[in-house]
Structures are given as structure tokens and as C-alpha cells.
Design a protein around this motif. Sequence first.
Motif, PDB file in Angstrom:
ATOM      1  N   ASP A   1     -16.159  -8.643  14.661  1.00 17.13           N
ATOM      2  CA  ASP A   1     -14.802  -9.167  14.798  1.00 17.13           C
ATOM      3  C   ASP A   1     -14.117  -9.353  13.458  1.00 17.13           C
ATOM      4  O   ASP A   1     -12.901  -9.233  13.347  1.00 17.13           O
ATOM      5  N   THR A   2     -14.906  -9.660  12.431  1.00 17.64           N
ATOM      6  CA  THR A   2     -14.281  -9.839  11.122  1.00 17.64           C
ATOM      7  C   THR A   2     -13.701  -8.539  10.591  1.00 17.64           C
ATOM      8  O   THR A   2     -12.817  -8.541   9.739  1.00 17.64           O
ATOM      9  N   TYR A   3     -14.170  -7.417  11.125  1.00 19.70           N
ATOM     10  CA  TYR A   3     -13.684  -6.115  10.680  1.00 19.70           C
ATOM     11  C   TYR A   3     -12.212  -5.919  11.035  1.00 19.70           C
ATOM     12  O   TYR A   3     -11.485  -5.165  10.383  1.00 19.70           O
ATOM     13  N   LYS A   4     -11.761  -6.630  12.086  1.00 23.49           N
ATOM     14  CA  LYS A   4     -10.380  -6.487  12.518  1.00 23.49           C
ATOM     15  C   LYS A   4      -9.407  -6.970  11.452  1.00 23.49           C
ATOM     16  O   LYS A   4      -8.284  -6.481  11.356  1.00 23.49           O
ATOM     17  N   ASP A   5      -9.808  -7.936  10.658  1.00 23.19           N
ATOM     18  CA  ASP A   5      -8.923  -8.546   9.671  1.00 23.19           C
ATOM     19  C   ASP A   5      -9.137  -7.999   8.272  1.00 23.19           C
ATOM     20  O   ASP A   5      -8.664  -8.575   7.296  1.00 23.19           O
ATOM     21  N   GLN A   6      -9.867  -6.881   8.159  1.00 23.12           N
ATOM     22  CA  GLN A   6     -10.121  -6.293   6.842  1.00 23.12           C
ATOM     23  C   GLN A   6      -9.201  -5.104   6.597  1.00 23.12           C
ATOM     24  O   GLN A   6      -8.871  -4.357   7.516  1.00 23.12           O
ATOM     25  N   MET A   7      -8.796  -4.945   5.344  1.00 21.70           N
ATOM     26  CA  MET A   7      -8.079  -3.739   4.967  1.00 21.70           C
ATOM     27  C   MET A   7      -9.075  -2.588   4.884  1.00 21.70           C
ATOM     28  O   MET A   7     -10.181  -2.741   4.355  1.00 21.70           O
ATOM     29  N   SER A   8      -8.704  -1.445   5.447  1.00 18.84           N
ATOM     30  CA  SER A   8      -9.573  -0.272   5.419  1.00 18.84           C
ATOM     31  C   SER A   8      -9.001   0.761   4.468  1.00 18.84           C
ATOM     32  O   SER A   8      -7.786   0.995   4.429  1.00 18.84           O
ATOM     33  N   ILE A   9      -9.874   1.368   3.703  1.00 15.12           N
ATOM     34  CA  ILE A   9      -9.485   2.478   2.830  1.00 15.12           C
ATOM     35  C   ILE A   9     -10.151   3.738   3.372  1.00 15.12           C
ATOM     36  O   ILE A   9     -11.379   3.807   3.501  1.00 15.12           O
ATOM     37  N   ILE A  10      -9.342   4.694   3.730  1.00 15.30           N
ATOM     38  CA  ILE A  10      -9.854   5.954   4.285  1.00 15.30           C
ATOM     39  C   ILE A  10      -9.779   7.009   3.189  1.00 15.30           C
ATOM     40  O   ILE A  10      -8.695   7.324   2.679  1.00 15.30           O
ATOM     41  N   GLU A  11     -10.925   7.540   2.820  1.00  5.93           N
ATOM     42  CA  GLU A  11     -10.980   8.577   1.788  1.00  5.93           C
ATOM     43  C   GLU A  11     -10.924   9.949   2.447  1.00  5.93           C
ATOM     44  O   GLU A  11     -11.593  10.203   3.456  1.00  5.93           O
ATOM     45  N   MET A  12     -10.108  10.839   1.882  1.00  2.00           N
ATOM     46  CA  MET A  12      -9.894  12.167   2.448  1.00  2.00           C
ATOM     47  C   MET A  12     -10.268  13.220   1.412  1.00  2.00           C
ATOM     48  O   MET A  12      -9.465  13.552   0.534  1.00  2.00           O
ATOM     49  N   PRO A  13     -11.470  13.743   1.477  1.00  2.00           N
ATOM     50  CA  PRO A  13     -11.893  14.740   0.484  1.00  2.00           C
ATOM     51  C   PRO A  13     -11.162  16.065   0.682  1.00  2.00           C
ATOM     52  O   PRO A  13     -10.861  16.486   1.799  1.00  2.00           O
ATOM     53  N   LEU A  14     -10.868  16.724  -0.419  1.00  2.00           N
ATOM     54  CA  LEU A  14     -10.177  18.016  -0.411  1.00  2.00           C
ATOM     55  C   LEU A  14     -10.898  18.970  -1.334  1.00  2.00           C
ATOM     56  O   LEU A  14     -11.499  18.563  -2.338  1.00  2.00           O
ATOM     57  N   THR A  15     -10.836  20.255  -1.024  1.00  2.00           N
ATOM     58  CA  THR A  15     -11.488  21.251  -1.875  1.00  2.00           C
ATOM     59  C   THR A  15     -10.687  21.534  -3.131  1.00  2.00           C
ATOM     60  O   THR A  15     -11.234  22.015  -4.111  1.00  2.00           O
ATOM     61  N   GLU A  16      -9.389  21.244  -3.074  1.00  3.18           N
ATOM     62  CA  GLU A  16      -8.539  21.419  -4.253  1.00  3.18           C
ATOM     63  C   GLU A  16      -7.826  20.116  -4.555  1.00  3.18           C
ATOM     64  O   GLU A  16      -7.651  19.261  -3.677  1.00  3.18           O
ATOM     65  N   ALA A  17      -7.395  19.984  -5.780  1.00  4.06           N
ATOM     66  CA  ALA A  17      -6.756  18.740  -6.202  1.00  4.06           C
ATOM     67  C   ALA A  17      -5.421  18.556  -5.493  1.00  4.06           C
ATOM     68  O   ALA A  17      -4.604  19.478  -5.455  1.00  4.06           O
ATOM     69  N   PRO A  18      -5.174  17.380  -4.899  1.00  2.76           N
ATOM     70  CA  PRO A  18      -3.868  17.127  -4.277  1.00  2.76           C
ATOM     71  C   PRO A  18      -2.785  16.958  -5.338  1.00  2.76           C
ATOM     72  O   PRO A  18      -2.997  16.310  -6.369  1.00  2.76           O
TER      73      PRO A  18
END
Length: 934
Positions: free
Chosen positions: A119-136
Motif C-alpha cells: 500500500d505504501t507504493y501507492k504514495d511513492q513517486m515512480s521513475i520509469i527508465e526507457m532504454p534506447l539503442t541510440e541517444a535521445p
Amino acid sequence: MVQLYNLHPFGSQQVVPCKLEPERFCGGGRDALFVAAGCKVEAFAVAGQELCQPRCAFSTLGRVLCLAYSEAGDYLAAIEEKNKATFLRAYVNWRSKRTENCRVCIRMVGHNVEAPFNDTYKDQMSIIEMPLTEAPLCISCCPAKGDLLVGCTNKLVLFSLKCQIINEEFSILDFERSLIIHINNIIPVEISFCVGYIALMSDLEVLILKLKSDPKNGKNVNHQPHKTNNPMKQTEGASNETLQLESDDFVICQKPMELLGEKSSQSGISVTLESTGLADEKIKYYHVQHLLYKRFAPDISSYVLADDIKLHSLQLLPIYQTGSLTSGRKNLSQEKELLSLFCFFSLPHVGYLYMVVKSVELMSVYQYPEKSQQAVLTPQFLHVIASNNLQCFTVRCSAAAAREEDPYVDTTLKACPPVNMDVCALRIQLFIGLKAICHFKNHLILLTKADPETIPERRESPKRLLSRKGTSVKLKTPPVAEAGWNLYIVDTISPVQLYKEMVDYSNTYKTAKTQSCIHLLSEAHLLVRAALMDASQLEPGEKAELLEAFKESCGHLGDCYSRLDTQYSHLALPYYKMSGLSMAEVLTRADWVLEDGSQKYERGLIFYINHSLYENLDEELSEELAAKVVQMFHVAEPKQLPHILCSPSMKNINPLTAMSYLRKLDTSGFSSILVTLTKAALALKMGDLDMHRNEMKSHPEMKLVCGFILEPRLLMHQRKGQIVPTELAAHLKDTQPGLLVAAVLGLQKNNKIGIEEADSFFKVLCGKDEDIIPQLLVDLWEAQLVAGLPDVVLQELFFKLTSQYIWRLSKRQPPDTIPLRTSQDLINACSHYGLIYPWVNVLISSDSLVDKSYREDLSKLQTLWWKKLLPELCHRIKCGGEKGQLYLSSLKETLSVVAVELELRDFLNVLPEDGTAAFFLPYLLYCSRKKSLT
């Protein structure tokens, strides 16, 4: 051409209390502002007139190179750099981060979070990492769906926003890499993404594409490159050889080019789609539609720096379906429906605004007085910053969207200022050291730095920017923070407040009657219209205030066009209609007297009044205003005077005044019959019956019928959707009923009145209830039958006449007036009435039928009902078919009614001779027993 006004679109100003000099910042939603500096992002709440309040702060992986906020999903995407490597991350649920030391959940894109869920996970900020083969290199969020588009050196990667359901009470946001768009020969510096539309920009090129989903072609997973047949390909193919010729003394410069629609696929830029979504039924398969390619050529007449020849500020601006502003129609769907889409991009001294939905066209070109650094487009304005000023220009997006939304714009019903109207600069506001700008809601975020000196940077030779393959993107490292900077929030004032200032400003042009007055009032109208199109940002009170301003602006534009005598003067009519002003209010606002004391009635006002009086508005002008109208048309359009006097809105006109103007008319130029009938109606209104009779006798009856066809309102008006007979019609009912019936029949034959309207007219005129049919209406039906109206109404006529004859026979009810035609007249004039057999004549001439009206109705009922309806029913029954049973039922029902109503002898004589006795016997027996039972 850009017109310059000195208005005040900018209101209050706040300072953002950030601690370090901002390197990147962006805003979004209703109140979110993000400022990145170093390895940290600060989030601020911006609401109302209060000071900007810090909300939270969170650390990043490295220095932020690019920021983008998505209102859909309420997430922040960032390109970050650490140890010379770039990373793409999305910050989700950031509002729950109370302090900088709060725990943060970091996960990989597409990672499944399984139950049981903490339940504590609901109140946490999430950072989603998106790997790419080339530099964005650049990113953009779709404002409607929240999907994230990432630009890399040779491709664009689409991450679809989705909701991952954890349990019944909780779900989290996630992304899915669903599509890769391989694009060769152009390196994106900026991109913009909106509901499937993609705009990408290099230093000197712009390309706009549309992704079209095709869920039916699920088998076509591997998409082929978009083929282009273009002579340019040969040139591109030889580019390696050409580049070898480049040296310090030799420069290759490509020509400027603009390709619209499918022609843009010939740009030499290849586009290939690669679907990477999971194989489930929700994945959509796409193909590409090319919309625009535009290439600019730098000015190499003098040595210029790289920044002086680059494009900047690429932006797609959507406008969504809102419902017509002047009707009660509302968009009930909660999901936004795209109405129109606009694309803006800019060179240092000129900006370009395109419309790119149904067709791709250049709408506006903006010439800046100074070299621009950045610009942002909003539905109401274009804001541009130069080094020392903030400029505000008007845009034409709402005018274009209005035409997409409402097909009746620019008709006699509705109008909107033209899309190609000159743009204007509302304000050039001094700001020292402007560096960057962004926009959200009604806030402009400005970064200023007073110290004009910057850290020198190595710049590439200009010739390297002239060839596409020589173009490279280098992410600049911001200079070290120095003193003298500030981050401001400048609020634009409310649209209603700016609208009022525009209206006041327009009064300086009002007496001159120039196009400048119309132009500024059109700007004010479009400002209010654009604000109403962005209804999601409005409070109920604000919307009501804007709607009132919208109507008021329509009234002002109506006043302008009513004073004109040009090809656009007809626009007075639709603008006055949209204003909600009554005709009396418009006439009160009109300028009747010129400065020299003379009177002149311009074409715009005449056009409005003429159309308004023709539309049978439920409004009666006062005697004074009606006299003004008559005087106006006597001077400006005398041939319309008889028509004007027949309008129900002119009911209160003094008949003596009207008669005096009619007598002045020279009837040689137009219909004297119409003038005669109008005089006859006025004479009746004055009580002068001798004058009325003299006027009516001056022309034969058929010419009088033609006069009524020219102007039906001599006989009838419409009030609140109901037919109201005139005083003249009531008088003709008593004195010349034949002329009245002939006139109404003429109106029907010329499509001036419908069948139901004619029926209603006679019922109201004769003062009968709905169930009682006056004889004049029966006379009309008989006249319709004689006149041979289209076959589609014959059966209906037969039924109505037969029903009326039977009703009167059964009730022994004589007609309320003397019929205009006898049975013999109908037999002689109409083939639908057959000859009456001798035995029928003997029957109806017996002593028991002394009532003449009864004999007439019975004769009309026999060889009509006998010759037409009953034989037709019998014939169709014999033919069988799908409706045979229906016809049989109709016949039985008809016979049942007639057997009840008629005497046995009358009933026997109306039966067909070729019928089967067994079929008719039950009805005959009932008819014969009926008398004994009574």
C-alpha cells in the motif's frame, strides 16, 4: 502585413523562487511548473494571483537536457546526461513526493508489478527508465493521449501510455514501446507529437507526417519503406560524390522547397515503420501519410553565425470539438475529439503557421521587427521573445477551426472573420535579457539574464549547415550559473478584459468607417471565440461572461457592416443574428443621419432589415420604427416596399402613412398587381370598403391570384410556427371565397405553402376545431383534385374527400357555406369523378332526398368513392401479393363504417357491380337489420 496596436495583453508578474539558474523548464496542466538545474528538478504550484509556491523537488540521474510534461497521465519526461551518456526517464506520481528524501520507486519500462502490492507504493513517486539503442535528442508528449515520442538520430520511437491494473483498487501508469519510425536523411532537432500527427525539424527543414492506424491489417506486421518516385533520389544518390567536392572554398547549397500533401513524399526523406508492440488485439498497425515538407536556404550573401540561420520553436497546436457557439448543441462525449490542428515553426525573422488537418495550407506569415530567439503558440496568441522584448501577435486558429466545426459559417445564418485577415502585433513589451519562454494555461514563463555576455562557444562553419548530411546535433552545455538571472511568470489578462480594451480602442476608428475598425473588432471577436473553444479551462462564470462578450462582439461587427456599402455589407445579417439583438434594437443603434444632416441608408442595413422582415420574425416594430423602415425602403429600394408592408413585423404601421408611400410609387418598373393588393389590404385596415372594392376590381381574378403568389403574406402570416390568416383573407372568405381558394391553390402549385399548412389555414380562418372540416377546405380539396396535383397526394385526397362526404351524409350535416362546385362541375372538370349512372340519379331525386346538399354529397361520394377507392381496393385484393391481407382488412373496415352510417338503399347503390355477393352479404344484412333494431 502585420498591423501594430498598443494594447495590454500582459497582466500580473511573479518571480519563481528557484534556487539555481534554470537550465530547462516547462509547464503544463492547470498548475504545474517544473524547473531543472544541475541534477535536480523543482516543481512549483501556480494558481490564481498567489505567489508561485514550491511543491516538491526530486533528484535526477544527471543534468537535464530536455523536459516535457504530459497532462494526460500527469507525468514528466526528461532526457538526462551523465558521464557523456544520455538517458530517457519518466517521473510518474510526482505529486505524492512530499520531501526530497522520500522513497522513490525506480523500474524499467514494461516491467510487470505483481500483487500482492504494498500500500505504501501507492504514495511513492515512480521513475520509469526507457532504454534506447541510440541517444535521445528530443521528446514530445501527445496532449490528448499522453503517448511519448522520442527523436533519435535516424529514427523516432513511440512509447504508448497505458494503465497497468494491479488490483480492483489500484492501477499504475506504464509505457509500451509500440512503434519505431525510421527516418533517413534528416536529423531531428525538435519534434512535436499530437494524436498521430508528427512534426520534426532539423536546422533548415520541416517534415510533417500522420500515422494512420489500420487495426484490420493485423497480418502486416512488417511494414515496408514508403516508396518515393522522385528525380531528387538521383541527386541524393550522388551525394557522396558531391560531398567529396566540399572544401573550405566550395559550398553546396540546396534550393528552398515546399511540398504539400502527398507531394511531400517526394522530398527524398525515406520513412519506414517498424511495429514493436506486443502481439495482442489492442495493438494498432500504422501506415504513414505525408503532409508537408519545407526546406529553407540560408542567406550566404554575408558571413553569418550558425544560430542566425536555424529554425526554432516547432509546435503542433490542437483545437478540439466544442459544439457550436451560437446553437444549443453540446459535445456530450468526455473524450476530446480533434477538430483542427496547426503547426508553427520559425526562422529568426519570420514565423510560419500552417493548418494541417483536412488540407495542408499556409495560414499566416509573421514578420518580426527584431531577431527572435523563441516563440510559443497558443489558441489566442503567438508570443515571441527577442533579446530585449516580448512580442504578442494575434493568430487565426479559431477562425479556421470555426469553419471546420460549423458548415453554416459564412452564410446568412452565421459568420466568422476570414482566416487570411492580416495578423497584428498587440504589444511589444520591454524585457531585458530574455533567454527562453514557455507557456501553459494563461501563464508565460520567461527566463531573463541581465548580463549580456555569454561564454564563447565553438561554432561550426556555416557551410556545414547547408548540406543535410553535414548537419549534426550537438547538445550544448549550459554556461555556469551567474548572477543577474530571473525566472518570471507573466499572466496574460483575461480574454474579456482584453476584449473590452480592443472595443474601446476601435472607437477611434468608428467615425471614419474604415476597415481598421472592422479589423480590430474582428480581432476582439476571434479572441473571445478562441477562449470559448478552450472550454476545458473555463469556469462556469467565465464561460457565461465570454458568451455575453461573444454576442456583444457580433453586435459591434453587425454595426460596422451595416454602415458599409461594399461587397461585404451582407455580413451585417449573420452577425446581427448571432448577437441576439432584436430588430428594434438594431434599428435603434443604426446611424440614420450623416454629419451634413442628410440621410443615407447603406446597403448592409438595408440587406439586414429586408431579410429579417422576410423571415417572419415574431417581433412587431413600433409605429415609429415601422415608419422609419418604410421611409428607408422608399429611398433605397422602393420596389421592395409592398413586400415590406406585408411583413407581420410591420403590423403597427400607420395605414395612412403606408398608403401615402405606395401612391408615390411608379408601378411601371415592377408589378402593379402587388401594389394594388397591398393598397386593398391597407384600405381594409382603414375601414374604407369602397377603396378596397375599387382596388380589387382593377384587375381580373387570375391576375390577382398571381399577385398573391408573389406575396403570400397578403393572406397569411406565421406566428410562433402557427399559420395566422390576415384581415384581407378573412374579408375574402366572406366576399370572394372562390378567389381565396384559387389563391391558396396557386401558392401550393408554386411551392409557397405546404398541404398541411393550407389545411391549417382554412381551419383557423373558418374558426373550426380540428375535427370539423369547413366547406372552404373541402372546396380546396376538390380544387386540388381538379388541378391535378402530383399523384403522390391523390390517394390522400380521395380519402379526405370520401371521409367528409360520408360524415356529412351520415350526420345529415349540411356544409357551412355554399360549395363552390356542384357534382356536375366536378364531373365536367375532373376525370377522377365518373359519370353518374341513371339509376343513381333516380335514387337521389326521389322525394325522400329533398335536401339538395345531401343529394350533392351522395353523388360526389358515388362514381368518386365507387369509381376510385372501392374498385382500387378490390383490384389490389385480387392481385394478391405481400399487402393483400392489408388491403382486405382496409376494405372490410371501410365497409363496416359505411354500412353503419348509410341507409340500406344508399349502401347498396355504392357497391361495385363485379363484387362477390357472399363477400358483401354480411354488410348488407347488417345494414338492413340496423333500422329494425332501432
